[in-house]
Design a protein around this motif. Structure first.
Motif, mmCIF file in Angstrom:
data_model
loop_
_atom_site.group_PDB
_atom_site.id
_atom_site.type_symbol
_atom_site.label_atom_id
_atom_site.label_comp_id
_atom_site.label_asym_id
_atom_site.label_seq_id
_atom_site.Cartn_x
_atom_site.Cartn_y
_atom_site.Cartn_z
ATOM 1 N N ALA A 1 37.734 39.506 32.721
ATOM 2 C CA ALA A 1 37.790 40.563 32.984
ATOM 3 C C ALA A 1 39.029 40.871 33.913
ATOM 4 N N LEU A 2 39.450 40.617 34.344
ATOM 5 C CA LEU A 2 40.441 41.312 35.234
ATOM 6 C C LEU A 2 42.093 41.304 34.449
ATOM 7 N N ASP A 3 41.977 40.206 33.444
ATOM 8 C CA ASP A 3 43.395 40.798 32.295
ATOM 9 C C ASP A 3 42.978 41.563 31.116
ATOM 10 N N ALA A 4 41.754 41.943 30.859
ATOM 11 C CA ALA A 4 41.160 42.790 29.842
ATOM 12 C C ALA A 4 41.310 44.223 31.059
ATOM 13 N N TRP A 5 41.310 44.238 32.033
ATOM 14 C CA TRP A 5 42.014 45.730 32.973
ATOM 15 C C TRP A 5 42.534 45.502 33.301
ATOM 16 N N LEU A 6 43.493 45.354 33.679
ATOM 17 C CA LEU A 6 45.486 44.975 33.737
ATOM 18 C C LEU A 6 45.288 45.959 32.092
ATOM 19 N N GLY A 7 45.130 44.805 31.036
ATOM 20 C CA GLY A 7 45.568 45.555 30.108
ATOM 21 C C GLY A 7 45.751 47.235 29.514
ATOM 22 N N GLU A 8 43.930 47.843 29.942
ATOM 23 C CA GLU A 8 43.823 48.635 29.605
ATOM 24 C C GLU A 8 44.353 50.138 30.309
ATOM 25 N N GLY A 9 44.494 49.902 31.826
ATOM 26 C CA GLY A 9 45.319 50.555 32.422
ATOM 27 C C GLY A 9 47.090 50.175 32.199
#
Length: 250
Positions: free
Chosen positions: A71-79
């Motif tokens: 989830a943290l990785d996906a959040w970073l990518g989305e940002g």
């Protein structure tokens, strides 16, 4: 691109491990710092902010925390994608708040690249992987830091920097692997009433010179590598170089 390489470096990493170059952070906290910064920049550009945007006004600024790596990785990518989309939509010349004299969206495009590039070095060092940076990006990362460190408001905000000023106080950064046989040089001049910098030439003399491969000189300058790293040679007034590193920190 830089965010993708950051994510790749940390795939499978222990998010609770300490980042040696930022010892107050874990790898998870480093990731959340970068992700929050990118979302903050993206919000600044998207809203055409004319003053500093409070963190609480940035959607999903804090992210999911350290307990969920995917989830943290996906959040970073989305940002990163949101910030890139805002910058593409705005273009480089829209007026927007920044903390430098340049009040244009192009400032944030540049800042996002270099923020990510340096924190990617933190990530690579934390997990023990090789760090490579394209020469054009490395040059601009170094020159952006020179612009920030020598901006007139730097002395206003941090009057202790005036301790660097004095007769004969010059510093040369010398990338030995770029710019042809003589390499590429940057001169930091502290002999006047403010700190200034310029591109140097092969005949320039400085009180102290830090020379070596471009990326290593950059990482020493950003305090990500020790000045005693074997690939970098510091010649001349080492005390002046150490004083600069101690005062002009990021």
């Amino acid at each position: 691109m830089q965010t993708g390489l950051f994510r790749e470096a940390l795939r499978g990493a222990d998010l609770k491990a300490t980042v040696p170059t930022c010892p107050e952070w874990t790898i998870g906290e480093l990731t959340r710092h970068l992700g929050g910064a990118l979302r903050w920049m993206g919000t600044t550009v998207r809203t055409r902010a004319q003053s500093m945007v409070p963190d609480e006004d940035v959607p999903d600024f804090k992210g999911p925390g350290d307990g969920e790596p995917a989830a943290l990785d996906a959040w970073l990518g989305e940002g990163a994608e949101l910030a890139a989309a805002a910058l593409r939509e705005a273009g480089p010349d829209v007026r927007v708040w920044t903390w430098m004299a340049e009040q244009k969206t192009g400032f944030w495009a540049r800042r996002a690249v270099h923020e990510t590039a340096i924190h990617r070095a933190d990530a690579a060092i934390a997990v023990g992987t090789e760090y490579r940076l394209a020469p054009d990006v490395a040059v601009d990362t170094l020159e952006e830091w020179l612009e920030i460190g020598t901006a007139p408001q730097a002395l206003e905000l941090r009057p202790e920097l005036r301790r660097l000023l004095g007769p004969g106080r010059t510093l040369c950064l010398h990338a030995t692997d770029t710019g042809g046989p003589a390499g590429t040089r940057w001169i930091i001049d502290m002999t006047g009433d403010r700190i200034a910098w310029r591109h140097g030439g092969a005949g320039d003399q400085a009180a102290v010179t830090a020379g070596g491969p471009l990326t290593d000189v950059l990482l020493v300058f950003y305090r990500r590598l020790s000045p005693d790293t074997p690939t970098v040679t510091v010649r001349g007034d080492r005390d002046l170089f150490d004083e600069w590193l101690g005062l002009v920190s990021w």
